[in-house]
Scaffold this motif. Structure first.
Motif, short mmCIF file in Angstrom:
data_model
loop_
_atom_site.label_atom_id
_atom_site.label_comp_id
_atom_site.label_asym_id
_atom_site.label_seq_id
_atom_site.Cartn_x
_atom_site.Cartn_y
_atom_site.Cartn_z
N MET A 1 0.85 -1.19 0.00
CA MET A 1 0.00 0.00 0.00
C MET A 1 0.89 1.25 0.00
N ASN A 2 0.68 2.15 -0.92
CA ASN A 2 1.51 3.35 -0.91
C ASN A 2 0.77 4.52 -0.27
N LYS A 3 1.52 5.60 -0.17
CA LYS A 3 1.05 6.79 0.53
C LYS A 3 -0.32 7.26 0.01
N GLU B 1 -2.59 5.69 -1.58
CA GLU B 1 -3.69 4.78 -1.31
C GLU B 1 -4.20 4.93 0.13
N ILE B 2 -3.24 5.12 1.04
CA ILE B 2 -3.62 5.29 2.44
C ILE B 2 -4.44 6.56 2.63
N ASN C 1 -7.83 6.16 1.26
CA ASN C 1 -8.66 5.35 2.14
C ASN C 1 -9.21 6.17 3.30
N ILE C 2 -8.32 6.99 3.87
CA ILE C 2 -8.76 7.81 5.00
C ILE C 2 -9.82 8.81 4.59
N TYR D 1 -11.83 8.53 2.15
CA TYR D 1 -13.05 7.78 1.84
C TYR D 1 -13.83 7.48 3.12
N ILE D 2 -13.11 7.02 4.15
CA ILE D 2 -13.78 6.73 5.43
C ILE D 2 -14.43 8.00 5.98
N VAL E 1 -17.56 8.87 3.93
CA VAL E 1 -18.70 7.98 4.20
C VAL E 1 -19.33 8.31 5.54
N ILE E 2 -18.46 8.53 6.55
CA ILE E 2 -19.00 8.82 7.88
C ILE E 2 -19.76 10.14 7.87
N SER F 1 -21.17 11.64 5.31
CA SER F 1 -22.41 11.63 4.53
C SER F 1 -23.46 10.70 5.14
N SER F 2 -23.05 9.87 6.11
CA SER F 2 -24.09 9.09 6.78
C SER F 2 -24.51 9.71 8.11
N THR F 3 -23.88 10.83 8.47
CA THR F 3 -24.30 11.49 9.71
C THR F 3 -24.68 12.96 9.52
N ASP G 1 8.46 5.73 0.75
CA ASP G 1 7.24 5.90 -0.04
C ASP G 1 6.34 4.67 -0.08
N ILE H 1 5.41 0.82 1.26
CA ILE H 1 5.62 -0.13 2.34
C ILE H 1 4.90 -1.42 1.97
N SER I 1 -17.53 1.73 7.65
CA SER I 1 -17.47 3.13 8.11
C SER I 1 -18.87 3.65 8.41
N VAL J 1 -25.84 6.03 0.68
CA VAL J 1 -24.58 6.64 1.13
C VAL J 1 -23.42 6.24 0.23
N LEU K 1 4.59 7.71 7.60
CA LEU K 1 4.89 8.30 6.30
C LEU K 1 5.19 9.78 6.36
#
Lengths: 199, 118
Positions: free
Chosen positions: A1-3, A5-6, A9-10, A12-13, A16-17, A19-21, B17, B19, B41, B57, B117
Motif C-alpha cells: 500500500m503506498n502513501k 492509497e492510504i 482510504n482515510i 473515503y472513510i 462515508v461517515i 455523509s451518513s451522519t 514511499d 511499504i 465506516s 450513502v 509516512l
C-alpha cells in the motif's frame, strides 16, 4: 500500500461517515429567499395592521395571522424546491434517512409552536406569539442540527437567545425582532451556507 | 493502539514511499476493500442502517452491495435483521462486536501508517 492509497482510504472513510451522519442538501439560496419573504411579511403586516399589531384584538383572519401563515407556507415550499434541486446535483436523495431524522427532530417543536399560537389567539394574548415562534423554531432547528452541519446549530441558538431576550427585555419590539430573526438571521445564514457549500 | 508496536517494527526499515506491509501485518482482507470499508465506516457511525440507507450513502448497485454485505455477514462483522414493513421486506444491518474490533484495528493500522509516512 503506498502513501496515496492510504490517504485515499482515510478520505473515503471520512466522507462515508460524514455523509451518513450529516445532511448536506440544505440550500443557502432557499434560506436567503425565505428570509426576504419574512422581511416582506413584516412590512405587509405593518402596512395592513398598523404599527401596534398586538394592541388589537386578533382572530384567525387578522392580517397578522394570514400574512405570517403565508410566509410560513411560502418558505417551506421554497425550501422543498431548492432542496430537491440540490439533491439532484449532489446525487444524494432529498428524502433520505437523515432527512427523516431532521423532520422528526423539528416536528414536535413546530406542532407545539402552532398549538401555543392558537392558545395565544384564543386567549387574546397575541403579544406572546413572536416569542413562541422564535423560541419553538429555535428549539426545532437546534435539534435538527444534530443531523446536519454545525452552522445549523448557530442558527437554532440565535433564535433561542433572541426569543429569550425578547421575552425578558424587549417585549415591545417583538414584531421587529420577528423580522430581524426570521428575516435577518436566515439571510445571514443563507449567505454563509452559499459561500461555504455553494447553491 | 495495542497494535501500534507491531506496525512500528514492521515499518522501521522500509523505504519512505512504499511499504509492503500486507504480508507482515495482515491488513484485514475482509475490510480492506472499497465497498466493504464503506459499509463498515457507515455502520460504525450509525447504530442501524437499512440496505437502502447504505446504498444511498455508498452509491453502490444492489448486486454489488449485497455481495459485500454477505461477505461481512459470513465473517460475523455485521448483524442482519430482516423484517416486514407493511408488505415490503426490509433488511437492516448493525456492526457486531467482532466487527467493531476489526474496524478499530484496521483504523489503528492505517493511522500508524500515516504517522510513519509523515
Amino acid at each position: 500500500m503506498n502513501k496515496n492509497e492510504i490517504v485515499q482510504n482515510i478520505n473515503y472513510i471520512k466522507n462515508v461517515i460524514s455523509s451518513s451522519t450529516e445532511y448536506t442538501n440544505l440550500s443557502g439560496k432557499a434560506s436567503i429567499l425565505s428570509g426576504m419573504v419574512a422581511v416582506s411579511g413584516y412590512f405587509a403586516t405593518q402596512y395592513l395592521a398598523g404599527p401596534n399589531v398586538f394592541s388589537q384584538q386578533i382572530d384567525y383572519f387578522h392580517p397578522f395571522v394570514v400574512v405570517w401563515l403565508m410566509v410560513f407556507l411560502l418558505a417551506i415550499t421554497l425550501n422543498i424546491i431548492f432542496i430537491k434541486r440540490k439533491a439532484k446535483t449532489t446525487g444524494q436523495p432529498a428524502w433520505s434517512r437523515l432527512a427523516r431524522m431532521i423532520f422528526d427532530a423539528i416536528f414536535p417543536a413546530i406542532v407545539v409552536g402552532a398549538l401555543l399560537t392558537l392558545y395565544c389567539i384564543n386567549n387574546n394574548s397575541p403579544q406572546w406569539i413572536p416569542i413562541v415562534w422564535m423560541g419553538m423554531y429555535g428549539l426545532g432547528v437546534w435539534c435538527a442540527s444534530l443531523f446536519s452541519v454545525k452552522a445549523v446549530r448557530f442558527l437554532g441558538a440565535s433564535f433561542i437567545i433572541t426569543a429569550m431576550l425578547c421575552l425578558f427585555f424587549l417585549q415591545q419590539y417583538a414584531m421587529l425582532m420577528l423580522a430581524i430573526s426570521f428575516g435577518g438571521y436566515h439571510i445571514v445564514y443563507g449567505v454563509w451556507l452559499y459561500c461555504k457549500y455553494g447553491d | 493502539m495495542a497494535y501500534g508496536c507491531i506496525v512500528n517494527m514492521a515499518t522501521k526499515n522500509m523505504s519512505d514511499d512504499v511499504i509492503q506491509l500486507d504480508q507482515l501485518l495482515e491488513l484485514d482482507k475482509v475490510i480492506h476493500e472499497r465497498v466493504r470499508l464503506g459499509i463498515m465506516s457507515a455502520l460504525s457511525a450509525s447504530k442501524k442502517l437499512t440496505f437502502n440507507d447504505i446504498k444511498q450513502v455508498l452509491k453502490a448497485t444492489d448486486g454489488n452491495l449485497g455481495m459485500h454485505l454477505r461477505m461481512l455477514e459470513k465473517h460475523e462483522y455485521i448483524e442482519v435483521e430482516k423484517k416486514f414493513v407493511g408488505r415490503k421486506p426490509q433488511t437492516s444491518y448493525q456492526i457486531s462486536e467482532k466487527g467493531q474490533k476489526a474496524f478499530r484495528h484496521y483504523i489503528c493500522i492505517i493511522e500508524k501508517l500515516v504517522s510513519e509516512l509523515k
